[in-house]
Design a protein around this motif. Structure first.
Motif, PDB file in Angstrom:
ATOM      1  N   GLU A   9       0.831  -1.204   0.000  1.00 35.71           N
ATOM      2  CA  GLU A   9       0.000   0.000   0.000  1.00 35.71           C
ATOM      3  C   GLU A   9       0.867   1.256   0.000  1.00 35.71           C
ATOM      4  O   GLU A   9       0.543   2.240  -0.675  1.00 35.71           O
ATOM      5  CB  GLU A   9      -0.947   0.007   1.199  1.00 35.71           C
ATOM      6  CG  GLU A   9      -1.998  -1.093   1.170  1.00 35.71           C
ATOM      7  CD  GLU A   9      -3.012  -0.940   0.040  1.00 35.71           C
ATOM      8  OE1 GLU A   9      -3.232   0.196  -0.438  1.00 35.71           O
ATOM      9  OE2 GLU A   9      -3.578  -1.956  -0.379  1.00 35.71           O
ATOM     10  N   ALA A  10       1.970   1.221   0.733  1.00 36.68           N
ATOM     11  CA  ALA A  10       2.889   2.366   0.768  1.00 36.68           C
ATOM     12  C   ALA A  10       3.512   2.588  -0.606  1.00 36.68           C
ATOM     13  O   ALA A  10       3.685   3.733  -1.043  1.00 36.68           O
ATOM     14  CB  ALA A  10       3.968   2.161   1.825  1.00 36.68           C
ATOM     15  N   ALA A  11       3.853   1.511  -1.304  1.00 36.35           N
ATOM     16  CA  ALA A  11       4.411   1.631  -2.654  1.00 36.35           C
ATOM     17  C   ALA A  11       3.390   2.270  -3.591  1.00 36.35           C
ATOM     18  O   ALA A  11       3.731   3.137  -4.406  1.00 36.35           O
ATOM     19  CB  ALA A  11       4.838   0.256  -3.177  1.00 36.35           C
ATOM     20  N   ASP A  12       2.134   1.856  -3.478  1.00 41.39           N
ATOM     21  CA  ASP A  12       1.070   2.482  -4.275  1.00 41.39           C
ATOM     22  C   ASP A  12       0.947   3.960  -3.927  1.00 41.39           C
ATOM     23  O   ASP A  12       0.813   4.811  -4.815  1.00 41.39           O
ATOM     24  CB  ASP A  12      -0.273   1.785  -4.038  1.00 41.39           C
ATOM     25  CG  ASP A  12      -0.338   0.396  -4.660  1.00 41.39           C
ATOM     26  OD1 ASP A  12       0.501   0.083  -5.530  1.00 41.39           O
ATOM     27  OD2 ASP A  12      -1.238  -0.370  -4.262  1.00 41.39           O
ATOM     28  N   LEU A  13       0.996   4.277  -2.637  1.00 38.75           N
ATOM     29  CA  LEU A  13       0.887   5.666  -2.196  1.00 38.75           C
ATOM     30  C   LEU A  13       1.979   6.531  -2.816  1.00 38.75           C
ATOM     31  O   LEU A  13       1.712   7.632  -3.303  1.00 38.75           O
ATOM     32  CB  LEU A  13       0.963   5.740  -0.665  1.00 38.75           C
ATOM     33  CG  LEU A  13       1.019   7.140  -0.064  1.00 38.75           C
ATOM     34  CD1 LEU A  13      -0.235   7.936  -0.380  1.00 38.75           C
ATOM     35  CD2 LEU A  13       1.253   7.061   1.429  1.00 38.75           C
ATOM     36  N   ILE A  14       3.200   6.033  -2.841  1.00 40.59           N
ATOM     37  CA  ILE A  14       4.305   6.792  -3.437  1.00 40.59           C
ATOM     38  C   ILE A  14       4.008   7.081  -4.904  1.00 40.59           C
ATOM     39  O   ILE A  14       4.223   8.201  -5.388  1.00 40.59           O
ATOM     40  CB  ILE A  14       5.634   6.026  -3.280  1.00 40.59           C
ATOM     41  CG1 ILE A  14       6.068   6.012  -1.815  1.00 40.59           C
ATOM     42  CG2 ILE A  14       6.729   6.630  -4.164  1.00 40.59           C
ATOM     43  CD1 ILE A  14       7.208   5.056  -1.518  1.00 40.59           C
ATOM     44  N   GLN A  15       3.492   6.098  -5.611  1.00 42.64           N
ATOM     45  CA  GLN A  15       3.169   6.304  -7.028  1.00 42.64           C
ATOM     46  C   GLN A  15       2.045   7.328  -7.199  1.00 42.64           C
ATOM     47  O   GLN A  15       2.118   8.200  -8.070  1.00 42.64           O
ATOM     48  CB  GLN A  15       2.760   4.981  -7.668  1.00 42.64           C
ATOM     49  CG  GLN A  15       3.925   3.999  -7.776  1.00 42.64           C
ATOM     50  CD  GLN A  15       3.500   2.728  -8.449  1.00 42.64           C
ATOM     51  OE1 GLN A  15       3.452   2.677  -9.672  1.00 42.64           O
ATOM     52  NE2 GLN A  15       3.170   1.715  -7.660  1.00 42.64           N
TER      53      GLN A  15
END
Length: 101
Positions: free
Chosen positions: A79-85
């Motif tokens: 979810e954090a990786a998605d947030l960064i994107q």
């Protein structure tokens, strides 16, 4: 808060409650006396919508899911990786608005 705890200590309604439970009840009491800030309201609304979406999708709430059902830290990292994107995409969008070619 100290004064509140002292007042509660003499109130039989609060006997047997932990300090954390007493603090939670105080927060609830205070919320009844003031409006929440807009940012807080929006966060709560978002959480409610996400919980509703999850309930429809999975048929359960996160509280009801077994602690062992998922690798929760991996899910959080994903979810954090998605947030960064999403954040980077928004930065690019705003840059294009501010500096059109």
């Amino acid at each position: 808060m100290e004064q509140t705890n002292n007042i509660r200590a003499t109130d039989r309604r609060f006997e047997g409650l932990t300090e954390a439970e007493k603090r939670a009840l105080e927060i609830i009491r205070l919320r009844g006396n003031m409006d929440r800030p807009e940012v807080t309201r929006r966060i709560i609304e978002l959480l409610d919508k996400q919980n509703e979406k999850g309930l429809k999708k999975y048929g359960t709430t996160i509280d009801q899911v077994s602690d062992m059902a998922y690798d929760w830290k991996l899910m959080a990292l994903e979810e954090a990786a998605d947030l960064i994107q999403y954040l980077q995409k928004e930065v690019i969008r705003l840059e294009r608005l501010l500096n059109p070619i």
